[in-house]
Design a protein around this motif. Structure first.
Motif, PDB file in Angstrom:
ATOM      1  N   UNK A   1       1.183   5.473  12.904  1.00 51.44           N
ATOM      2  CA  UNK A   1      -0.280   5.403  12.879  1.00 51.44           C
ATOM      3  C   UNK A   1      -0.952   6.701  12.448  1.00 51.44           C
ATOM      4  N   UNK A   2      -0.157   7.752  12.233  1.00 50.19           N
ATOM      5  CA  UNK A   2      -0.755   8.948  11.644  1.00 50.19           C
ATOM      6  C   UNK A   2      -1.047   8.755  10.167  1.00 50.19           C
ATOM      7  N   UNK A   3      -0.268   7.901   9.545  1.00 53.59           N
ATOM      8  CA  UNK A   3      -0.356   7.722   8.091  1.00 53.59           C
ATOM      9  C   UNK A   3      -1.507   6.801   7.710  1.00 53.59           C
ATOM     10  N   UNK A   4      -2.013   7.024   6.512  1.00 55.62           N
ATOM     11  CA  UNK A   4      -3.043   6.161   5.963  1.00 55.62           C
ATOM     12  C   UNK A   4      -2.486   5.452   4.736  1.00 55.62           C
ATOM     13  N   UNK A   5      -2.599   4.144   4.743  1.00 53.81           N
ATOM     14  CA  UNK A   5      -2.137   3.368   3.592  1.00 53.81           C
ATOM     15  C   UNK A   5      -3.302   3.116   2.649  1.00 53.81           C
ATOM     16  N   UNK A   6      -3.135   3.446   1.390  1.00 56.24           N
ATOM     17  CA  UNK A   6      -4.129   3.130   0.374  1.00 56.24           C
ATOM     18  C   UNK A   6      -3.698   1.875  -0.374  1.00 56.24           C
ATOM     19  N   UNK A   7      -4.670   0.996  -0.601  1.00 61.08           N
ATOM     20  CA  UNK A   7      -4.392  -0.213  -1.375  1.00 61.08           C
ATOM     21  C   UNK A   7      -5.533  -0.460  -2.345  1.00 61.08           C
ATOM     22  N   UNK A   8      -5.204  -1.018  -3.489  1.00 57.39           N
ATOM     23  CA  UNK A   8      -6.223  -1.433  -4.440  1.00 57.39           C
ATOM     24  C   UNK A   8      -6.949  -2.665  -3.925  1.00 57.39           C
ATOM     25  N   UNK A   9      -8.262  -2.685  -4.087  1.00 55.57           N
ATOM     26  CA  UNK A   9      -8.999  -3.923  -3.872  1.00 55.57           C
ATOM     27  C   UNK A   9      -8.991  -4.718  -5.172  1.00 55.57           C
ATOM     28  N   UNK A  10      -9.527  -5.928  -5.111  1.00 53.00           N
ATOM     29  CA  UNK A  10      -9.631  -6.731  -6.335  1.00 53.00           C
ATOM     30  C   UNK A  10     -10.481  -5.997  -7.369  1.00 53.00           C
TER      31      UNK A  10
ATOM     32  N   UNK B   1       0.851  -1.183   0.000  1.00 52.39           N
ATOM     33  CA  UNK B   1       0.000   0.000   0.000  1.00 52.39           C
ATOM     34  C   UNK B   1       0.883   1.227   0.000  1.00 52.39           C
ATOM     35  N   UNK B   2       0.306   2.357  -0.340  1.00 49.81           N
ATOM     36  CA  UNK B   2       1.088   3.594  -0.365  1.00 49.81           C
ATOM     37  C   UNK B   2       0.457   4.606   0.574  1.00 49.81           C
ATOM     38  N   UNK B   3       1.308   5.389   1.216  1.00 45.02           N
ATOM     39  CA  UNK B   3       0.812   6.447   2.073  1.00 45.02           C
ATOM     40  C   UNK B   3       0.245   7.582   1.228  1.00 45.02           C
TER      41      UNK B   3
ATOM     42  N   UNK C   1     -14.194   8.873  -2.128  1.00 47.68           N
ATOM     43  CA  UNK C   1     -15.021   8.406  -3.247  1.00 47.68           C
ATOM     44  C   UNK C   1     -14.605   7.001  -3.692  1.00 47.68           C
ATOM     45  N   UNK C   2     -13.304   6.824  -3.835  1.00 43.34           N
ATOM     46  CA  UNK C   2     -12.810   5.529  -4.309  1.00 43.34           C
ATOM     47  C   UNK C   2     -13.095   4.429  -3.284  1.00 43.34           C
ATOM     48  N   UNK C   3     -12.982   4.791  -2.009  1.00 42.54           N
ATOM     49  CA  UNK C   3     -13.266   3.790  -0.973  1.00 42.54           C
ATOM     50  C   UNK C   3     -14.752   3.424  -0.969  1.00 42.54           C
ATOM     51  N   UNK C   4     -15.608   4.441  -1.096  1.00 44.10           N
ATOM     52  CA  UNK C   4     -17.051   4.176  -1.150  1.00 44.10           C
ATOM     53  C   UNK C   4     -17.410   3.197  -2.256  1.00 44.10           C
ATOM     54  N   UNK C   5     -16.709   3.327  -3.376  1.00 45.90           N
ATOM     55  CA  UNK C   5     -17.005   2.439  -4.507  1.00 45.90           C
ATOM     56  C   UNK C   5     -16.331   1.084  -4.361  1.00 45.90           C
ATOM     57  N   UNK C   6     -15.557   0.919  -3.313  1.00 44.85           N
ATOM     58  CA  UNK C   6     -14.921  -0.373  -3.091  1.00 44.85           C
ATOM     59  C   UNK C   6     -13.699  -0.611  -3.957  1.00 44.85           C
ATOM     60  N   UNK C   7     -13.131   0.458  -4.475  1.00 46.70           N
ATOM     61  CA  UNK C   7     -11.980   0.297  -5.364  1.00 46.70           C
ATOM     62  C   UNK C   7     -10.657   0.328  -4.609  1.00 46.70           C
ATOM     63  N   UNK C   8     -10.657   0.978  -3.451  1.00 53.11           N
ATOM     64  CA  UNK C   8      -9.450   0.990  -2.619  1.00 53.11           C
ATOM     65  C   UNK C   8      -9.855   0.781  -1.161  1.00 53.11           C
ATOM     66  N   UNK C   9      -8.871   0.478  -0.345  1.00 49.67           N
ATOM     67  CA  UNK C   9      -9.084   0.451   1.102  1.00 49.67           C
ATOM     68  C   UNK C   9      -8.165   1.484   1.747  1.00 49.67           C
ATOM     69  N   UNK C  10      -8.616   1.980   2.890  1.00 46.82           N
ATOM     70  CA  UNK C  10      -7.780   2.883   3.683  1.00 46.82           C
ATOM     71  C   UNK C  10      -7.516   2.230   5.041  1.00 46.82           C
ATOM     72  N   UNK C  11      -6.252   2.191   5.427  1.00 41.66           N
ATOM     73  CA  UNK C  11      -5.912   1.596   6.723  1.00 41.66           C
ATOM     74  C   UNK C  11      -4.735   2.340   7.316  1.00 41.66           C
ATOM     75  N   UNK C  12      -4.715   2.507   8.623  1.00 41.79           N
ATOM     76  CA  UNK C  12      -3.567   3.166   9.244  1.00 41.79           C
ATOM     77  C   UNK C  12      -2.302   2.330   9.067  1.00 41.79           C
TER      78      UNK C  12
END
Lengths: 169, 169
Positions: free
Chosen positions: B98-107, B59-61, B82-93
DNA sequence: TATTGTTATACTCTATAACTATA
DNA sequence: TATAGTTATAGAGTATAACAATA
């Protein structure tokens, strides 16, 4: 998008495309910021003023300007209204066809154009041309002008239907 | 803006600048339209997905992505939402900070990227490279990559102060 | 009927600043 | 104190469609 599978574009073409897009967007941002800070103009407003400043006609019809600037008619009306409110242009019905609206620069509009232009030009010179040999300037024109002409005439209609057939992975 | 008075740019440079801007904007419009119609993605959303698709990391910060895409942090949060709502990415600390948010592509995000890419590439090939000799592709890279590097590092700060001195007509 | 342009409406995007939490 | 990110809010820009006026 990802570089690991390419069908229609080689690595060099892809790199050229990314670079072209990034330069275009960074340059547009820089210029837009300058125009906003220095003249409180949006990019479209600046384009409208520039077109009006470059013509020798008394005024230009909305449609004539829209032909040179890609834009929806309603958005155009909105921006023209802004410029008129600020006293930078006038709107008047055309004599020969009263459906048409003629846009003309006012004296204030012309002044603003003169005031903003030097900074605009200097910014572009610093960002783009300061370190660019003349030969490269020529090369840029030679390569991009045919692309521009193609883009101008090409409403990107047929692309999707054709491209979709390649979508079967 | 008007061509009758030039201080810092010659006619060729001005023409190159106009062409570059017009190509950039027409191309961006065409690509944006395609991405919207084919994947219901805004240009920024597509860029975020593309960056995530091009990395081999888990994932990327947000900040790492923002470094590659010029954008305000709040706008970024909005688009990521928007992208998370559509299920295209996830956001996780992030685990290490733990200040950072990692974005990752979903399937689904990866699927969408795969579905949209062929049409995107084909559109660009048709609009830009179909009639462009390989030598011109090279020339474009050689000329524009230094400009891109300059634009990346250059927050367009000092330009106005310097340019204003030329404004005395 | 077609064309030129305006307006109403709703929506997306963007920017600023205030805020939370972690470092 | 500084940094990463979110959210509230407000504003600018855009698109669509309905509209009026002229050709």
């Amino acid at each position: 998008m990802s570089a690991d599978e390419r069908q229609g574009l080689g690595a060099d073409q892809l790199a050229a495309y990314y670079t072209l897009m990034e330069v275009g967007s960074l340059l547009e941002q820089a210029v837009a910021q300058h125009l906003r800070e220095d003249g409180d103009l949006s990019p479209v407003q600046a384009q409208i003023l520039a077109v009006l400043g470059d013509t020798s006609e008394d005024g230009l019809r909305m449609t004539d300007i829209a032909d040179r600037i890609v834009y929806s008619r309603s958005g155009f009306s909105y921006q023209a209204g802004k410029l008129e409110q600020r006293g930078l242009i006038t709107r008047a019905p055309a004599a020969d066809d009263e459906r048409s609206t003629l846009l003309s620069l006012t004296a204030e509009g012309r002044d603003l154009l003169r005031r903003v232009r030097p900074g605009h030009v200097e910014l572009v010179r610093m960002l783009v041309f300061e370190a660019m040999p003349d030969a490269d300037v020529q090369a840029l024109r030679n390569v991009l002008e045919p692309v521009r002409d193609r883009l101008r005439q090409d409403p990107p209609r047929s692309a999707r239907a054709q491209a979709r057939r390649n979508t079967r992975d």
